[in-house]
Design an enzyme around this catalytic site. Structure first.
Site, PDB file in Angstrom:
ATOM      1  N   SER A 178       0.841  -1.204   0.000  1.00  0.00           N
ATOM      2  CA  SER A 178       0.000   0.000   0.000  1.00  0.00           C
ATOM      3  C   SER A 178       0.869   1.244   0.000  1.00  0.00           C
ATOM      4  O   SER A 178       2.015   1.225   0.460  1.00  0.00           O
ATOM      5  CB  SER A 178      -0.891   0.003   1.253  1.00  0.00           C
ATOM      6  OG  SER A 178      -1.501   1.257   1.461  1.00  0.00           O
ATOM      7  N   TYR A 191      -1.998  -1.087  10.441  1.00  0.00           N
ATOM      8  CA  TYR A 191      -2.167  -1.470   9.036  1.00  0.00           C
ATOM      9  C   TYR A 191      -0.957  -1.028   8.213  1.00  0.00           C
ATOM     10  O   TYR A 191      -0.374  -1.827   7.458  1.00  0.00           O
ATOM     11  CB  TYR A 191      -3.436  -0.825   8.488  1.00  0.00           C
ATOM     12  CG  TYR A 191      -3.646  -0.976   7.000  1.00  0.00           C
ATOM     13  CD1 TYR A 191      -4.191  -2.131   6.465  1.00  0.00           C
ATOM     14  CD2 TYR A 191      -3.321   0.060   6.120  1.00  0.00           C
ATOM     15  CE1 TYR A 191      -4.398  -2.271   5.101  1.00  0.00           C
ATOM     16  CE2 TYR A 191      -3.522  -0.067   4.753  1.00  0.00           C
ATOM     17  CZ  TYR A 191      -4.060  -1.226   4.250  1.00  0.00           C
ATOM     18  OH  TYR A 191      -4.259  -1.359   2.899  1.00  0.00           O
TER      19      TYR A 191
END
Length: 286
Positions: A178, A191
């Protein structure tokens, strides 16, 4: 064509993982203008988190390129059935496997199911993920921390370890990281940390497997319109999602899936340990 509007309608789903069938508008996964050319002809492809979002779009384009598809999903049966239908509409077989990839046995059983049907694995896409925003770092519980790491990075280890005995020279692993691995996120610290771990995992595993002729790369999406978004954020945040990148809009799953096709195919034959960045123009120098 990918949707160009900057804002999405305000909406929220109360449970994770989210359901693509409940989203307005639906994410775009099939990229009608994309023409396959046999880049993955007869390749056996296993995708985690393949029921919706980026996983669904990748499954569809892999099938359009001639791949035989298997995917793992958590519990979203309706979404999984739709992905299976879309893949089969491309003329390719598809196996949908329900299970939690945080468990090593689930990963082993999924691999055994695909190998039992097709005899091998040529492409592994580690894509499943979850995220839970917290306003305060101190509010990240041990349970949340462990669950996020088990899904987002432990599952990648388990699946790769299960698949590798069935992968030969020329096989490929593609991991989903990401943009948060590079720029951070104040409310998604656990995350983002897992996504940073995926970058290091990709680079390290690529070096480990280079001598076996197996390539390992990754894709680092920016804000992409998937079920994870309305199931993560409040409705007002969803409405603004993705408008802060230079292109001024969230991306669509089909705009990311082409990166996976490139990395899974021979087009990227001289690339390993690398990361592609479909993120709407955010420069991360990574």
């Amino acid at each position: 064509m990918a949707q160009q509007e900057g804002r999405q309608p305000a909406q929220h789903q109360d449970t994770q993982p989210g359901r693509e069938g409940a989203m307005t508008p639906r994410p775009q996964a099939t990229r009608p203008e994309y023409r396959g050319s046999g880049k993955l002809r007869d390749k056996v492809c296993l995708i985690t988190g393949g029921d919706s979002g980026i996983g669904r779009a990748t499954a569809v384009l892999f099938a359009r390129e001639g791949g035989r598809i298997g995917f793992v999903y958590l519990e979203e049966d309706d979404d999984a059935e739709e992905t299976k239908r879309l893949v089969e509409a491309e003329g390719q077989p598809c196996i949908a496997i329900r299970g939690d990839i945080t468990g090593r046995d689930t990963c082993r059983q999924a691999v055994e199911r695909i190998v039992g049907e097709h005899g091998r694995i040529d492409v592994l896409v580690n894509n499943a993920a979850e995220q839970h925003p917290q306003q305060s770092f101190e509010d990240i519980t041990p349970e949340q921390l462990e669950r996020t790491f088990r899904t987002n990075i432990f599952g990648y280890f388990h699946m790769a370890q299960a698949a590798l005995p069935h992968m030969k020279e020329g096989a490929v692993i593609v991991n989903t990281t990401s943009v948060t691995a590079y720029k951070g996120n104040a409310m998604l610290i656990d995350y983002a940390s897992t996504k940073g771990a995926i970058v290091a995992f990709t680079r390290s595993l690529s070096q480990h497997l280079a001598g076996r002729g197996i390539r390992v790369n990754a894709v680092a999406p920016g804000p992409i319109w998937t079920p994870l978004i309305p199931s993560t954020f409040p409705a007002d945040k969803v409405a603004e999602f993705g408008t802060d990148v230079p292109m001024g809009r969230p991306g669509q799953p089909e705009e990311v899936a082409t990166c996976f096709v490139f990395l899974a195919s021979g087009d990227s034959s001289y690339m390993t340990g690398q990361v592609l960045h479909p993120n709407g123009g955010t420069v991360v120098n990574g």
